[in-house]
Structures are given as C-alpha cells and as structure tokens.
Design a protein around this motif. Structure first.
Motif, PDB file in Angstrom:
ATOM      1  N   LEU A 147       0.858  -1.082  -0.111  1.00  0.00           N
ATOM      2  CA  LEU A 147       0.086   0.125   0.031  1.00  0.00           C
ATOM      3  C   LEU A 147       0.994   1.226  -0.055  1.00  0.00           C
ATOM      4  CD1 LEU A 147      -2.903  -0.739   2.349  1.00  0.00           C
ATOM      5  CD2 LEU A 147      -3.065  -0.672   0.057  1.00  0.00           C
ATOM      6  N   LEU A 148       1.979   1.325   0.722  1.00  0.00           N
ATOM      7  CA  LEU A 148       2.910   2.406   0.593  1.00  0.00           C
ATOM      8  C   LEU A 148       3.666   2.415  -0.743  1.00  0.00           C
ATOM      9  CD1 LEU A 148       4.113   4.612   2.524  1.00  0.00           C
ATOM     10  CD2 LEU A 148       5.966   2.970   3.027  1.00  0.00           C
ATOM     11  N   LEU A 149       3.650   1.644  -1.225  1.00  0.00           N
ATOM     12  CA  LEU A 149       4.323   1.542  -2.681  1.00  0.00           C
ATOM     13  C   LEU A 149       3.301   1.940  -3.577  1.00  0.00           C
ATOM     14  CD1 LEU A 149       6.915   1.031  -4.367  1.00  0.00           C
ATOM     15  CD2 LEU A 149       6.020  -1.370  -4.861  1.00  0.00           C
ATOM     16  N   LEU A 150       2.119   1.600  -3.381  1.00  0.00           N
ATOM     17  CA  LEU A 150       1.145   2.054  -4.282  1.00  0.00           C
ATOM     18  C   LEU A 150       0.932   3.694  -4.099  1.00  0.00           C
ATOM     19  CD1 LEU A 150      -1.227   1.316  -6.546  1.00  0.00           C
ATOM     20  CD2 LEU A 150      -2.673   1.059  -4.434  1.00  0.00           C
ATOM     21  N   PHE A 151       0.822   4.091  -3.045  1.00  0.00           N
ATOM     22  CA  PHE A 151       0.957   5.649  -2.554  1.00  0.00           C
ATOM     23  C   PHE A 151       2.093   6.282  -3.274  1.00  0.00           C
ATOM     24  CE2 PHE A 151       2.043   9.206  -0.143  1.00  0.00           C
ATOM     25  CZ  PHE A 151       0.904   9.904  -0.422  1.00  0.00           C
ATOM     26  N   MET A 152       3.117   5.660  -3.160  1.00  0.00           N
ATOM     27  CA  MET A 152       4.460   6.444  -3.729  1.00  0.00           C
ATOM     28  C   MET A 152       4.157   6.389  -5.253  1.00  0.00           C
ATOM     29  SD  MET A 152       7.448   5.375  -1.306  1.00  0.00           S
ATOM     30  CE  MET A 152       7.877   3.870  -2.148  1.00  0.00           C
ATOM     31  N   LEU A 153       3.665   5.318  -5.829  1.00  0.00           N
ATOM     32  CA  LEU A 153       3.639   5.212  -7.480  1.00  0.00           C
ATOM     33  C   LEU A 153       2.609   6.363  -7.774  1.00  0.00           C
ATOM     34  CD1 LEU A 153       3.750   1.437  -8.243  1.00  0.00           C
ATOM     35  CD2 LEU A 153       5.600   3.193  -8.883  1.00  0.00           C
ATOM     36  N   VAL A 154       1.481   6.469  -7.104  1.00  0.00           N
ATOM     37  CA  VAL A 154       0.323   7.399  -7.534  1.00  0.00           C
ATOM     38  C   VAL A 154       0.798   8.874  -7.368  1.00  0.00           C
ATOM     39  CG1 VAL A 154      -1.705   8.395  -6.946  1.00  0.00           C
ATOM     40  CG2 VAL A 154      -1.435   5.776  -6.870  1.00  0.00           C
ATOM     41  N   SER A 155       1.698   8.980  -6.367  1.00  0.00           N
ATOM     42  CA  SER A 155       2.252  10.262  -6.357  1.00  0.00           C
ATOM     43  C   SER A 155       3.350  10.667  -7.356  1.00  0.00           C
ATOM     44  CB  SER A 155       2.893  10.756  -4.959  1.00  0.00           C
ATOM     45  OG  SER A 155       4.017   9.852  -4.768  1.00  0.00           O
ATOM     46  N   CYS A 156       4.124   9.654  -7.744  1.00  0.00           N
ATOM     47  CA  CYS A 156       5.160   9.774  -9.071  1.00  0.00           C
ATOM     48  C   CYS A 156       4.176  10.095 -10.118  1.00  0.00           C
ATOM     49  CB  CYS A 156       5.850   8.555  -9.042  1.00  0.00           C
ATOM     50  SG  CYS A 156       7.097   8.542 -10.392  1.00  0.00           S
ATOM     51  N   PHE A 157       3.259   9.259 -10.355  1.00  0.00           N
ATOM     52  CA  PHE A 157       2.428   9.361 -11.755  1.00  0.00           C
ATOM     53  C   PHE A 157       1.951  10.946 -11.657  1.00  0.00           C
ATOM     54  CE2 PHE A 157      -1.716   9.421 -13.910  1.00  0.00           C
ATOM     55  CZ  PHE A 157      -1.369   8.879 -15.142  1.00  0.00           C
ATOM     56  N   TYR A 158       1.451  11.611 -10.670  1.00  0.00           N
ATOM     57  CA  TYR A 158       0.872  12.977 -10.661  1.00  0.00           C
ATOM     58  C   TYR A 158       1.869  14.051 -10.858  1.00  0.00           C
ATOM     59  CZ  TYR A 158      -1.132  17.110  -8.971  1.00  0.00           C
ATOM     60  OH  TYR A 158      -1.699  18.786  -8.835  1.00  0.00           O
ATOM     61  N   THR A 159       3.232  13.542 -10.390  1.00  0.00           N
ATOM     62  CA  THR A 159       4.435  14.460 -10.517  1.00  0.00           C
ATOM     63  C   THR A 159       5.003  14.473 -12.183  1.00  0.00           C
ATOM     64  OG1 THR A 159       4.810  14.319  -8.317  1.00  0.00           O
ATOM     65  CG2 THR A 159       6.384  15.150  -9.795  1.00  0.00           C
ATOM     66  N   CYS A 160       4.735  13.026 -12.543  1.00  0.00           N
ATOM     67  CA  CYS A 160       5.311  12.938 -13.813  1.00  0.00           C
ATOM     68  C   CYS A 160       4.229  13.580 -14.938  1.00  0.00           C
ATOM     69  CB  CYS A 160       5.533  11.611 -14.065  1.00  0.00           C
ATOM     70  SG  CYS A 160       6.715  10.630 -13.431  1.00  0.00           S
TER      71      CYS A 160
END
Length: 54
Positions: free
Chosen positions: A4-17
């Motif tokens: 779940l923590l990795l999923l949150f980090m990936l979502v924030s990376c997607f938004y920033t990208c």
C-alpha cells in the motif's frame, strides 16, 4: 502494508510525472519538465528500493 505504501508512492509519482509532461508540452519548458520527471522517478524508486530491501 508495504504494498500500500508503494502504491501511494507510485500514484504520487504519476501525478508529478504528468506535471512534468505538462511543463514540456504546454509551457515549452523542457529543462524544468525533465528535472521534474527525474526528481519524481528518483524520489519514488530509491525509497521503494529501500523499503523492500530490508
């Protein structure tokens, strides 16, 4: 819990990208867009690696 923590980090990376791509395409700021993309990728994968290496 780690997934779940990795999923949150990936979502924030997607938004920033997507913001970085927006800078490159709409605002014609290539240097800023590339820097944002690099920061987002490094800021996601380095903590993700540390999270799963322990």
């Amino acid at each position: 819990m780690k997934v779940l923590l990795l999923l949150f980090m990936l979502v924030s990376c997607f938004y920033t990208c997507t913001y970085g791509v927006n800078l490159i395409t709409k605002h014609n700021n290539k240097l800023g867009g590339i820097a944002i993309l690099a920061l987002a990728v490094l800021g996601t994968f380095i903590p993700g690696f540390v999270l799963f290496s322990r």
